[in-house]
Design a protein around this motif. Sequence first.
Motif, short mmCIF file in Angstrom:
data_model
loop_
_atom_site.label_atom_id
_atom_site.label_comp_id
_atom_site.label_asym_id
_atom_site.label_seq_id
_atom_site.Cartn_x
_atom_site.Cartn_y
_atom_site.Cartn_z
N GLN A 37 0.90 -1.20 0.16
CA GLN A 37 -0.14 0.11 -0.07
C GLN A 37 0.85 1.09 0.16
O GLN A 37 1.69 1.11 0.68
CB GLN A 37 -0.86 0.09 1.23
CG GLN A 37 -1.77 -1.20 1.43
CD GLN A 37 -2.87 -1.17 0.20
OE1 GLN A 37 -3.69 -0.32 0.14
NE2 GLN A 37 -2.88 -1.95 -0.82
N LEU A 38 0.52 2.18 -0.57
CA LEU A 38 1.09 3.70 -0.67
C LEU A 38 1.03 4.19 0.55
O LEU A 38 -0.09 4.41 1.03
CB LEU A 38 0.61 4.36 -2.09
CG LEU A 38 0.67 4.09 -3.24
CD1 LEU A 38 0.12 4.91 -4.29
CD2 LEU A 38 2.17 3.73 -3.81
N GLU A 86 -0.03 11.32 -2.43
CA GLU A 86 -0.31 12.61 -2.70
C GLU A 86 0.60 12.68 -4.04
O GLU A 86 0.28 13.40 -4.88
CB GLU A 86 0.38 13.34 -1.61
CG GLU A 86 0.01 14.88 -1.89
CD GLU A 86 0.75 15.69 -0.81
OE1 GLU A 86 0.67 17.10 -1.04
OE2 GLU A 86 1.05 15.20 0.33
N ALA A 87 1.81 12.22 -4.03
CA ALA A 87 2.86 12.27 -5.48
C ALA A 87 2.06 11.64 -6.51
O ALA A 87 2.01 12.55 -7.51
CB ALA A 87 4.11 11.85 -4.91
N GLU A 88 1.39 10.55 -6.42
CA GLU A 88 0.85 9.94 -7.55
C GLU A 88 -0.35 10.79 -8.07
O GLU A 88 -0.55 10.83 -9.00
CB GLU A 88 0.32 8.58 -7.28
CG GLU A 88 1.54 7.63 -6.96
CD GLU A 88 2.05 7.33 -8.24
OE1 GLU A 88 1.64 7.37 -9.51
OE2 GLU A 88 3.53 7.09 -8.22
N MET A 121 -10.55 11.22 -10.43
CA MET A 121 -10.81 9.88 -9.70
C MET A 121 -11.01 8.79 -10.76
O MET A 121 -10.48 7.55 -10.46
CB MET A 121 -12.05 10.01 -8.92
CG MET A 121 -12.03 10.72 -7.95
SD MET A 121 -10.92 9.98 -6.46
CE MET A 121 -11.82 8.36 -6.34
N GLY A 122 -11.45 9.05 -11.83
CA GLY A 122 -11.43 7.90 -13.02
C GLY A 122 -10.23 7.43 -13.29
O GLY A 122 -9.86 6.19 -13.20
N ILE A 123 -9.16 8.30 -13.47
CA ILE A 123 -7.80 7.59 -13.54
C ILE A 123 -7.02 7.21 -12.54
O ILE A 123 -6.53 6.04 -12.73
CB ILE A 123 -7.09 8.84 -14.34
CG1 ILE A 123 -7.54 9.62 -15.66
CG2 ILE A 123 -5.58 8.67 -14.51
CD1 ILE A 123 -7.20 10.92 -15.93
N ALA A 124 -7.17 7.81 -11.47
CA ALA A 124 -6.48 7.30 -10.14
C ALA A 124 -7.20 6.19 -9.62
O ALA A 124 -6.29 5.17 -9.24
CB ALA A 124 -6.76 8.63 -8.95
N MET A 145 -7.88 12.26 -0.63
CA MET A 145 -6.48 13.11 -1.03
C MET A 145 -6.66 14.02 -2.52
O MET A 145 -6.41 15.32 -2.40
CB MET A 145 -5.18 12.16 -1.49
CG MET A 145 -3.96 12.71 -1.72
SD MET A 145 -3.25 13.97 -0.66
CE MET A 145 -2.80 12.62 0.65
N ALA A 146 -7.44 13.54 -3.37
CA ALA A 146 -7.81 14.17 -4.59
C ALA A 146 -8.75 15.50 -4.13
O ALA A 146 -8.28 16.54 -4.60
CB ALA A 146 -8.66 13.30 -5.58
#
Length: 148
Positions: free
Chosen positions: A94-95, A101-103, A123-126, A142-143
């Motif tokens: 897990q990140l 945050e960086a991603e 959100m779709g991409i993440a 986070m987003a």
Amino acid sequence: MSLETTINESIKTAMKEKNKVALDSLRAVKAQILLLKTEAKGADISSEQEIAILQRMVKQRKDSYEQFTAQGRNDLAEVEDAQMKVIEQFLPKQLSIEELEAEIKKIMSEANAESIKDLGKVMGIASKVLAGKSDGKSISEMAKKLLS
């Protein structure tokens, strides 16, 4: 090696060690995999589907843990926590909050997202990029934080 094979090997190990918590957890995972295979009518299931199963099971146990803790049922909460830890072993690493945050910042720059209006796009991409590496709730929080 597929998740199903890994789970079967772990079940054998848990049986030899007489580890009831691990055995119960692993059998629950195996049951979910078999259920998904049945629904897929024998087709192979993808690693994304396997990760989704594991994430869902961890989330269920986390929710149960929180409910039992709130009700003062620490005996039941401990069982849920132990099962959650067993299942988490089969998820990808897990990140951390900083890595997450960086991603998300990287995804935002690629998607040209600048305001909270672009949350759906991010959100779709993440959700696809970070599948298995972080839960949806953490990604969403986070987003929202970064977009507002």
